[in-house]
Design a protein around this motif. Structure first.
Motif, PDB file in Angstrom:
ATOM      1  N   ALA A  87       0.946  -1.335  -0.052  1.00  0.00           N
ATOM      2  CA  ALA A  87       0.229  -0.132  -0.108  1.00  0.00           C
ATOM      3  C   ALA A  87       0.826   1.164   0.137  1.00  0.00           C
ATOM      4  CB  ALA A  87      -1.090  -0.023   1.146  1.00  0.00           C
ATOM      5  N   THR A 147       0.004   7.797   1.696  1.00  0.00           N
ATOM      6  CA  THR A 147      -1.003   8.956   1.477  1.00  0.00           C
ATOM      7  C   THR A 147      -0.182   9.997   1.252  1.00  0.00           C
ATOM      8  OG1 THR A 147      -2.910   7.790   2.598  1.00  0.00           O
ATOM      9  CG2 THR A 147      -3.122  10.111   2.029  1.00  0.00           C
ATOM     10  N   ASP A 173      -5.770   9.868  -0.829  1.00  0.00           N
ATOM     11  CA  ASP A 173      -6.908   8.877  -0.537  1.00  0.00           C
ATOM     12  C   ASP A 173      -7.917   9.819   0.301  1.00  0.00           C
ATOM     13  OD1 ASP A 173      -5.524   6.445  -1.133  1.00  0.00           O
ATOM     14  OD2 ASP A 173      -3.983   6.919   0.346  1.00  0.00           O
ATOM     15  N   ASP A 212     -10.329  11.136   6.854  1.00  0.00           N
ATOM     16  CA  ASP A 212     -11.276  10.639   7.902  1.00  0.00           C
ATOM     17  C   ASP A 212     -11.580  12.417   8.494  1.00  0.00           C
ATOM     18  OD1 ASP A 212     -12.469  10.054  10.348  1.00  0.00           O
ATOM     19  OD2 ASP A 212     -11.316   8.368  10.686  1.00  0.00           O
ATOM     20  N   SER A 228      -5.907   9.395   6.755  1.00  0.00           N
ATOM     21  CA  SER A 228      -6.718   8.882   5.611  1.00  0.00           C
ATOM     22  C   SER A 228      -7.529   7.909   6.366  1.00  0.00           C
ATOM     23  CB  SER A 228      -5.908   8.282   4.525  1.00  0.00           C
ATOM     24  OG  SER A 228      -5.302   7.072   5.002  1.00  0.00           O
ATOM     25  N   ASP A 235      -7.877   4.650   5.876  1.00  0.00           N
ATOM     26  CA  ASP A 235      -7.487   3.504   5.744  1.00  0.00           C
ATOM     27  C   ASP A 235      -6.153   3.480   6.890  1.00  0.00           C
ATOM     28  OD1 ASP A 235      -5.740   4.875   4.322  1.00  0.00           O
ATOM     29  OD2 ASP A 235      -5.391   3.437   2.802  1.00  0.00           O
ATOM     30  N   GLY A 236      -6.072   4.765   7.616  1.00  0.00           N
ATOM     31  CA  GLY A 236      -5.292   4.886   8.854  1.00  0.00           C
ATOM     32  C   GLY A 236      -3.801   5.534   8.584  1.00  0.00           C
ATOM     33  N   HIS A 237      -3.771   5.974   7.362  1.00  0.00           N
ATOM     34  CA  HIS A 237      -2.270   6.687   6.987  1.00  0.00           C
ATOM     35  C   HIS A 237      -2.435   8.055   7.389  1.00  0.00           C
ATOM     36  CE1 HIS A 237      -1.622   3.452   3.804  1.00  0.00           C
ATOM     37  NE2 HIS A 237      -1.332   3.065   4.812  1.00  0.00           N
TER      38      HIS A 237
END
Length: 201
Positions: A32, A35, A61, A64, A113, A115-117
């Motif tokens: 992956a 970001t 990306d 959040d 992001s 997805d946690g980045h």
């Protein structure tokens, strides 16, 4: 002869191993990507004519909303952002104070992001003048416009009739008084004449 076959088998194995490794590498999913900040409005090092309405950051990306932190600092080192940043997919936007001063602005961000980045960074842009606040409208000469004089309304029909009636009443009274005086004078003259006739004058 046996020795020759052994060498051929070894060579075949040596060719097969790299080929298998290449197939595994091609079939393995890519890790992956990190970001990143793709673009911004205003862009870094931009020189603007006036304070923009907002600052928008676009990332690679979706972001959040809970972890979107953006701070804009004005030339006076005071916060120039208004409210909290608004997340719309990959875009993070914060409104700016339109009355902020001209000069260099600093944008700092720390977001996460979906997805946690985590992503963090900063950049600057410059504003030449601040937005002018709307003021009262002045005349072409720069002086306040004088009020237009108003013409008094014409007299109503009742008032005109009253004024006309008053004038007519005064004229009638004058004529009546003159008639009375003439009648009195004539009567006196007749009485005086009768007295002279009776005396034989």
């Amino acid at each position: 002869m046996h020795y020759t076959h052994g060498r051929v088998r070894f060579a075949a194995r040596a060719l097969v191993v790299p080929a298998a490794l290449g197939i595994l590498a091609a079939g393995a999913p890519l890790a992956a990507a990190h970001t990143d900040l793709d673009s911004s409005t205003p862009v870094a090092e931009a020189s603007l004519a006036e304070v923009p309405e907002s600052v928008t950051l676009t990332f690679s990306d979706p972001m959040d909303q809970k972890y979107a932190k953006v701070a804009v600092t004005g030339p006076d080192k005071k916060p120039a952002g208004q409210g909290t940043p608004r997340v719309d997919g990959k875009h993070v936007t914060i409104a700016l104070d339109p009355q902020a001063s001209a000069g260099e602005y600093s944008v700092g961000y720390r977001v996460v992001s979906a997805d946690g980045h985590p992503v963090a960074g900063s950049y600057t842009f410059t504003v030449q003048t601040r937005k002018a606040s709307p003021g009262p409208t002045a005349s072409a000469s720069g002086m306040p416009t004088a009020p237009t004089p108003t013409t008094p309304p014409p007299a109503s029909g009742a008032q005109a009739a009253s004024d006309s009636g008053g004038s007519a009443g005064m004229s009638t009274a004058a004529v009546t008084a003159a008639g009375v005086l003439m009648a009195v004078g004539a009567a006196g003259y007749l009485m005086l004449r009768r007295k002279r006739v009776s005396r034989g004058d």
